[in-house]
Design a protein around this motif. Structure first.
Motif, PDB file in Angstrom:
ATOM      1  N   ALA B 174      83.575 -20.036  26.238  1.00  0.00           N
ATOM      2  CA  ALA B 174      82.688 -21.145  25.872  1.00  0.00           C
ATOM      3  C   ALA B 174      82.948 -21.578  24.430  1.00  0.00           C
ATOM      4  CB  ALA B 174      81.226 -20.734  26.058  1.00  0.00           C
ATOM      5  N   SER B 178      83.975 -25.377  23.274  1.00  0.00           N
ATOM      6  CA  SER B 178      83.086 -26.222  22.469  1.00  0.00           C
ATOM      7  C   SER B 178      82.187 -25.351  21.600  1.00  0.00           C
ATOM      8  CB  SER B 178      82.222 -27.102  23.371  1.00  0.00           C
ATOM      9  OG  SER B 178      81.220 -27.728  22.606  1.00  0.00           O
ATOM     10  N   PRO B 180      79.901 -26.441  19.248  1.00  0.00           N
ATOM     11  CA  PRO B 180      78.499 -26.889  19.294  1.00  0.00           C
ATOM     12  C   PRO B 180      77.847 -26.564  20.639  1.00  0.00           C
ATOM     13  CG  PRO B 180      79.994 -28.768  18.966  1.00  0.00           C
ATOM     14  CD  PRO B 180      80.831 -27.542  18.913  1.00  0.00           C
ATOM     15  N   GLY B 181      78.617 -26.713  21.736  1.00  0.00           N
ATOM     16  CA  GLY B 181      78.069 -26.381  23.047  1.00  0.00           C
ATOM     17  C   GLY B 181      77.660 -24.917  23.103  1.00  0.00           C
ATOM     18  N   ALA B 182      78.475 -24.052  22.534  1.00  0.00           N
ATOM     19  CA  ALA B 182      78.175 -22.625  22.536  1.00  0.00           C
ATOM     20  C   ALA B 182      76.906 -22.336  21.736  1.00  0.00           C
ATOM     21  CB  ALA B 182      79.351 -21.841  21.961  1.00  0.00           C
ATOM     22  N   LYS B 183      76.758 -23.029  20.610  1.00  0.00           N
ATOM     23  CA  LYS B 183      75.546 -22.821  19.807  1.00  0.00           C
ATOM     24  C   LYS B 183      74.312 -23.267  20.576  1.00  0.00           C
ATOM     25  CE  LYS B 183      77.355 -23.197  15.133  1.00  0.00           C
ATOM     26  NZ  LYS B 183      77.487 -24.090  13.982  1.00  0.00           N
ATOM     27  N   VAL B 184      74.442 -24.402  21.258  1.00  0.00           N
ATOM     28  CA  VAL B 184      73.315 -24.974  21.991  1.00  0.00           C
ATOM     29  C   VAL B 184      72.829 -24.037  23.104  1.00  0.00           C
ATOM     30  CG1 VAL B 184      72.788 -26.806  23.647  1.00  0.00           C
ATOM     31  CG2 VAL B 184      73.752 -27.390  21.439  1.00  0.00           C
ATOM     32  N   VAL B 185      73.736 -23.319  23.751  1.00  0.00           N
ATOM     33  CA  VAL B 185      73.282 -22.401  24.802  1.00  0.00           C
ATOM     34  C   VAL B 185      72.867 -21.033  24.251  1.00  0.00           C
ATOM     35  CG1 VAL B 185      74.619 -23.490  26.636  1.00  0.00           C
ATOM     36  CG2 VAL B 185      75.577 -21.544  25.421  1.00  0.00           C
TER      37      VAL B 185
END
Lengths: 232, 291
Positions: B174, B178, B180-185
């Protein structure tokens, strides 16, 4: 539930948020309006920990989260759904959704949440084995919303969910947000340019301009013209 | 004909070793975008640690297994600490791409000299695990080479399983796709980067041990290994694991055939001609999707 108090945020030397205060109560839908580049998204990013506040405090259910890293904030129950979506392009729809349930708390309820998501977005169930890089803009938005829900949040921060979508797809996304709020009792703070759509969803609105809160109103009987005027 | 087939077989075996070696490089780059200029020396440190366990043995066997395990644990911790103490802080500063490259390069030079101080400049080699040959009509393969092939394939499959199935492995993928995607999840990026360095150093050290059982080692051979690793990962596509494996096998076979028909001194020129052609024609590498 969420209390933002006199927050200041900078991007390098640019003072993006000035003295911003706002409150969201349990179960509410609150909409944030304002022109582009005036700090709406930055406010959401500051709340969820992707960006840090230079001054001021943010508290969630009584806990100070101003300095908490993003992953801790997700664990506490705030899910941010970015405008840019930030999906994992080489993973399938299913894998993306399951990544949403990464935190310890969410894994217990992942089955139930997945069913709920497939229920509100049947399209995602059809495409569950497709990599997300092959999806349309609307479908990607559904995955982004679904991935946020998989983290078992009590609050969603939704950043411009309708941007770039066709009117019918916009309807699907807004209906799903309405359902999420009504059935799952999830509090929503939403940034949106489609004022009329957002007003149907929201109970209260805030207007942001030049990084400051211009006014706060109840959504009932709010004058759309007055909001539109504030954009200029 | 026999020599041709023998060359292909030996090319596949060295190719699998190069694949193992390139993996550590591609794991770090794919996930953290740090280009590890100390890569070869990290592999070499792993090999020298394992050598301590087998220095008096004529057949490596069990002591080597011990050595590999110890090396892998030590190098995992080493990689994790390098991220925690140096790379992590550097990545938070502007121009981190170049500062991390220089840091890893400096670390490599330092480690090379530490090896030189401790072990001296003489060539060393790790003895084979098993002796004897396997014969198919006129072609013969060392049991040792076959064992290398099996071990490397098993290691690659294990790694693949790790990335596909485990929670940490999925989080690493992940982050690679991405941040930012990883931070978001809710992925703790710092922790994942630290584990990535640990994992990559561990895999790299393992490949170093394997290389040292097939070839020889001295304190500066690490740079040769690293250049080979660079050619492989650029050829295969930066950050692409399957690309690196594929490229390593091709280059291994090219090396063996070149040695057979033109002599060993032509190996590097031909590698680099292929490398330059790939960079000109397909700069993202044969399988790499990302630029």
């Amino acid at each position: 539930m969420l209390e933002v108090s006199r927050v200041h945020t900078y991007y390098a030397d640019l003072h993006v948020l000035e003295e911003v205060s706002l409150k969201v109560s349990e179960g509410e839908v609150v909409a944030l309006f304002g022109p582009n580049g005036h700090g709406k998204s930055t406010l959401l990013k500051t709340i969820c920990g992707l960006h840090s506040a230079a001054r001021g405090t943010i508290s969630f259910r009584g806990t100070d989260i101003t300095k908490s890293p993003a992953h801790k904030i997700v664990e506490m129950g705030i899910a941010y759904i970015p405008e840019e979506r930030h999906l994992f392009p080489e993973m399938t729809v299913y894998e993306n959704l399951m990544m949403g349930a990464y935190n310890q708390r969410a894994r217990k309820t992942q089955k139930k949440n997945l069913e709920f998501i497939y229920d509100i977005f049947p399209r995602l169930k059809e495409r569950k084995n497709q990599p997300t890089s092959t999806l349309s803009g609307g479908e990607s938005r559904m995955v982004a919303v679904g991935r946020g829900l998989m983290s078992e949040p009590s609050m969603l921060l939704v950043d411009e969910p309708s941007i770039g979508l066709s009117p019918s797809m916009r309807g699907v996304v807004f209906n799903s947000l309405e359902k999420i709020n009504r059935e799952k009792k999830i509090t929503i703070l939403i940034v949106e340019q489609e004022i009329r759509d957002a007003l149907k969803l929201a109970g209260r609105i805030y207007m942001i301009k030049k990084g400051q809160i211009l006014f706060e109103r109840s959504a009932d009987g709010v004058d759309v013209k007055e909001i539109e005027k504030a954009y200029f | 004909m026999e020599s041709f087939i023998s060359a292909i077989v030996s090319g596949l075996i060295s190719g699998s070793l190069y694949a193992a070696m390139a993996l550590g490089l591609t794991i770090i780059y794919g996930i953290s975008r740090v280009f590890n200029f100390g890569h070869g020396v990290v592999a070499l440190v792993g090999a020298y640690i394992a050598w301590l366990f087998v220095q008096n043995a004529t057949l490596a066997g069990a002591p080597l297994l011990m050595g590999i395990l110890v090396t892998m644990v030590v190098m995992f911790i080493f990689g994790y600490l390098i991220y925690l103490l140096a790379i992590g802080p550097l990545m938070k500063k502007p121009n981190w791409e170049i500062s991390t490259v220089l840091f890893m390069l400096g670390l490599g030079i330092m480690l090379e000299n530490i090896i030189l101080q401790i072990y001296g400049p003489r060539v060393k080699s790790i003895p084979v695990f098993i002796s004897g040959n396997l014969r198919f009509s006129n072609i013969q393969i060392n049991w040792h080479d076959l064992a290398i092939l099996v071990i490397v394939i098993a290691a690659i499959l294990l790694l693949n399983y790790f990335f596909k199935v485990t929670r940490t492995g999925q989080a690493m993928r992940a982050v690679a796709q991405s941040i930012p995607g990883a931070k978001v999840v809710g992925i703790d990026i710092e922790k994942i980067f630290g584990l990535t360095f640990g994992l990559a150093f561990m895999v790299t050290a393992f490949s170093g041990v394997m290389l040292a059982t097939k070839f020889f080692m001295n304190p500066n051979i690490g740079w040769d290994w690293m250049v080979k690793g660079f050619v492989i990962v650029c050829f295969g596509g930066l950050g692409s694991t399957s690309g690196a494996i594929f490229a390593a096998l091709i280059l291994g076979i090219v090396e063996a055939l070149t040695t057979l028909y033109f002599g060993p001194s032509w190996v590097w020129p031909i590698w680099f001609i292929i490398f330059i052609v790939v960079l000109l024609v397909r700069p993202q590498g044969i399988l790499g999707g990302r630029s």
